[in-house]
Design a protein around this motif. Structure first.
Motif, PDB file in Angstrom:
ATOM      1  N   ILE A  50       0.832  -1.203   0.000  1.00  0.00           N
ATOM      2  CA  ILE A  50       0.000   0.000   0.000  1.00  0.00           C
ATOM      3  C   ILE A  50       0.866   1.252   0.000  1.00  0.00           C
ATOM      4  CG2 ILE A  50      -1.749   1.302   1.268  1.00  0.00           C
ATOM      5  CD1 ILE A  50      -2.692  -1.450   2.406  1.00  0.00           C
ATOM      6  N   LEU A  51       1.926   1.250   0.798  1.00  0.00           N
ATOM      7  CA  LEU A  51       2.801   2.425   0.849  1.00  0.00           C
ATOM      8  C   LEU A  51       3.517   2.662  -0.485  1.00  0.00           C
ATOM      9  CD1 LEU A  51       4.307   2.121   4.447  1.00  0.00           C
ATOM     10  CD2 LEU A  51       2.425   3.571   3.656  1.00  0.00           C
ATOM     11  N   LYS A  52       3.881   1.592  -1.167  1.00  0.00           N
ATOM     12  CA  LYS A  52       4.477   1.751  -2.504  1.00  0.00           C
ATOM     13  C   LYS A  52       3.467   2.346  -3.479  1.00  0.00           C
ATOM     14  CE  LYS A  52       7.922  -1.955  -2.153  1.00  0.00           C
ATOM     15  NZ  LYS A  52       8.318  -3.304  -2.643  1.00  0.00           N
ATOM     16  N   ARG A  53       2.216   1.900  -3.363  1.00  0.00           N
ATOM     17  CA  ARG A  53       1.179   2.438  -4.244  1.00  0.00           C
ATOM     18  C   ARG A  53       0.961   3.917  -3.969  1.00  0.00           C
ATOM     19  NH1 ARG A  53      -2.933  -1.346  -3.574  1.00  0.00           N
ATOM     20  NH2 ARG A  53      -3.966  -0.165  -1.929  1.00  0.00           N
ATOM     21  N   ILE A  54       0.970   4.308  -2.693  1.00  0.00           N
ATOM     22  CA  ILE A  54       0.831   5.720  -2.352  1.00  0.00           C
ATOM     23  C   ILE A  54       1.994   6.525  -2.927  1.00  0.00           C
ATOM     24  CG2 ILE A  54       0.939   7.350  -0.412  1.00  0.00           C
ATOM     25  CD1 ILE A  54      -0.736   5.335   1.191  1.00  0.00           C
ATOM     26  N   GLY A  55       3.192   5.943  -2.871  1.00  0.00           N
ATOM     27  CA  GLY A  55       4.346   6.619  -3.461  1.00  0.00           C
ATOM     28  C   GLY A  55       4.180   6.868  -4.946  1.00  0.00           C
ATOM     29  N   SER A  56       3.657   5.893  -5.659  1.00  0.00           N
ATOM     30  CA  SER A  56       3.453   6.066  -7.096  1.00  0.00           C
ATOM     31  C   SER A  56       2.340   7.073  -7.371  1.00  0.00           C
ATOM     32  CB  SER A  56       3.142   4.718  -7.762  1.00  0.00           C
ATOM     33  OG  SER A  56       1.900   4.198  -7.309  1.00  0.00           O
ATOM     34  N   LEU A  57       1.327   7.089  -6.519  1.00  0.00           N
ATOM     35  CA  LEU A  57       0.256   8.082  -6.672  1.00  0.00           C
ATOM     36  C   LEU A  57       0.791   9.496  -6.463  1.00  0.00           C
ATOM     37  CD1 LEU A  57      -2.652   6.306  -4.723  1.00  0.00           C
ATOM     38  CD2 LEU A  57      -2.528   6.678  -7.198  1.00  0.00           C
ATOM     39  N   SER A  58       1.685   9.664  -5.489  1.00  0.00           N
ATOM     40  CA  SER A  58       2.271  10.986  -5.241  1.00  0.00           C
ATOM     41  C   SER A  58       3.122  11.444  -6.418  1.00  0.00           C
ATOM     42  CB  SER A  58       3.115  10.957  -3.969  1.00  0.00           C
ATOM     43  OG  SER A  58       2.311  11.055  -2.825  1.00  0.00           O
ATOM     44  N   ALA A  59       3.908  10.531  -6.978  1.00  0.00           N
ATOM     45  CA  ALA A  59       4.750  10.890  -8.127  1.00  0.00           C
ATOM     46  C   ALA A  59       3.898  11.311  -9.318  1.00  0.00           C
ATOM     47  CB  ALA A  59       5.643   9.705  -8.492  1.00  0.00           C
ATOM     48  N   ALA A  60       2.819  10.567  -9.551  1.00  0.00           N
ATOM     49  CA  ALA A  60       1.943  10.899 -10.687  1.00  0.00           C
ATOM     50  C   ALA A  60       1.225  12.224 -10.451  1.00  0.00           C
ATOM     51  CB  ALA A  60       0.929   9.773 -10.890  1.00  0.00           C
ATOM     52  N   ALA A  61       0.774  12.459  -9.222  1.00  0.00           N
ATOM     53  CA  ALA A  61       0.081  13.709  -8.916  1.00  0.00           C
ATOM     54  C   ALA A  61       1.009  14.900  -9.082  1.00  0.00           C
ATOM     55  CB  ALA A  61      -0.481  13.663  -7.494  1.00  0.00           C
ATOM     56  N   GLN A  62       2.256  14.745  -8.668  1.00  0.00           N
ATOM     57  CA  GLN A  62       3.186  15.859  -8.781  1.00  0.00           C
ATOM     58  C   GLN A  62       3.506  16.167 -10.245  1.00  0.00           C
ATOM     59  OE1 GLN A  62       6.858  15.634  -6.345  1.00  0.00           O
ATOM     60  NE2 GLN A  62       6.106  17.560  -5.514  1.00  0.00           N
ATOM     61  N   GLU A  63       3.543  15.146 -11.067  1.00  0.00           N
ATOM     62  CA  GLU A  63       3.741  15.379 -12.509  1.00  0.00           C
ATOM     63  C   GLU A  63       2.596  16.196 -13.086  1.00  0.00           C
ATOM     64  OE1 GLU A  63       4.484  11.988 -14.907  1.00  0.00           O
ATOM     65  OE2 GLU A  63       6.245  11.347 -13.766  1.00  0.00           O
ATOM     66  N   ARG A  64       1.384  15.889 -12.666  1.00  0.00           N
ATOM     67  CA  ARG A  64       0.222  16.608 -13.203  1.00  0.00           C
ATOM     68  C   ARG A  64       0.114  18.020 -12.635  1.00  0.00           C
ATOM     69  NH1 ARG A  64      -2.063  11.288 -12.666  1.00  0.00           N
ATOM     70  NH2 ARG A  64      -2.776  11.777 -10.537  1.00  0.00           N
TER      71      ARG A  64
END
Length: 324
Positions: free
Chosen positions: A66-80
């Motif tokens: 779950i924490l890895k998934r949150i990390g990927s969500l944060s990276a994608a959100a910051q790109e947008r």
């Protein structure tokens, strides 16, 4: 001898509890069978049970995923969203914050804090997109962690308070509305959120008594006595003074604004109890509070839901701010 909390013991006990217990974790049991229990340490818990009740991994074995998934969500959100506006709120090197700005002028502000042991403003980018799209600024805080303070929670609490005060005083720098400032935190961040909510803003910072208009305490800790007795004492050093000063449940008289308290039905028994008891105490004191239980969510799934407008925490945050 008090039985040790081992992986084998946890796996066996957890399997037995899943087979025999109802769906909610408050009825699950991780620890020795009744005839092997050690001396009571807190309520009806022996040391093994209490340690497990303050160890979310014991109840959420997929924490890492779950924490890895949150990390990927944060990276994608910051790109947008693009890079946030970075500001300094205090004298030490760590005292900085990230501001994710909405396009709306004089927009409400949501301030989110991290955890005792880790986390960073950058790691919480995944929650920002929801607020920005809903028409609110999102402020994510960096502050010292408990390892760097030698186990003392007081510097962290002081920095969180200072960051919130800075945000109120400097809202014009990012076109925010200081009259619509809300705060939130999850887990040990939920504890720091509650500590901030019982701050005497006028006395300590010269701000209005209701400088913060509401708080979202997510899966938090509100009385440090059982925490002090658990295995968390290996990295958090809680004296009598700290226990009293930083237990928000003991300072409800200072609470001036509405709060929402949330927890997951699959969290540990103690995290469930702490959140239920805190909300009940606030309501008993005649102050506005709402308690939300999210069935079938574990601790880390509740954390993930902060960035989802349809998740229990995301919806609660937007509702608190009048954005839904």
């Amino acid at each position: 001898m008090i039985p040790r909390l081992t992986r084998r013991r946890l796996v066996v006990a957890a399997a037995a509890s899943v087979a025999a217990a109802p769906a909610f974790a408050e009825d699950c049991h991780i620890g020795p069978p009744p005839h092997e229990k050690g001396p009571r340490v807190f309520l009806d818990y022996d040391q093994v049970e209490l340690d497990a009740a303050y160890d979310q991994t014991a109840y959420a074995p997929l924490e890492g995923q779950i924490l890895k998934r949150i990390g990927s969500l944060s990276a994608a959100a910051q790109e947008r969203l693009g890079a946030p506006q970075r500001e300094v709120y205090g004298p030490s090197e760590i005292e900085k914050l990230d501001i994710y700005r909405t396009s709306h002028a004089k927009a409400p502000i949501f301030v989110h804090g991290g955890a005792w042991r880790g986390g960073s403003a950058k790691a919480y980018a995944y929650i920002a997109e929801m607020f920005v799209r809903a028409g609110a600024h999102c402020v994510a805080l960096d502050f010292v962690n408990v390892k760097e303070t030698g186990g003392d929670l007081r510097p962290m609490a002081a920095q969180v308070r200072r960051a919130i005060a800075w945000t109120h005083q400097n809202a014009a720098r990012f076109d925010g509305d200081p009259q619509r400032l809300y705060i939130g935190g999850h887990s040990s961040g939920g504890h720091l959120c509650a500590v901030a909510l019982v701050t005497e803003w006028e006395k300590e910072f010269g701000l209005p008594t209701d400088a913060v208009k509401g708080g979202l305490c997510m899966s938090g800790l509100y009385d440090l006595q059982p925490v002090r007795l658990s295995s968390r004492s290996s990295y958090v050093h809680i004296s009598d003074e700290i226990e009293h000063a930083l237990s928000p449940a003991r300072h409800i008289d200072r609470l001036r604004v509405p709060i929402v308290v949330t927890y997951g039905g699959d969290e540990t028994p103690e995290f469930q109890r702490q959140n239920r008891d805190f909300a009940a105490a606030v309501i008993a004191a005649g102050k506005p509070a709402e308690l939300i239980e999210a069935p079938h969510f574990n601790h880390f799934e509740m954390m993930e839901s902060i960035g989802n407008p349809y998740g229990p925490n995301g919806r609660a945050a937007l509702k608190l701010m009048g954005l839904v």
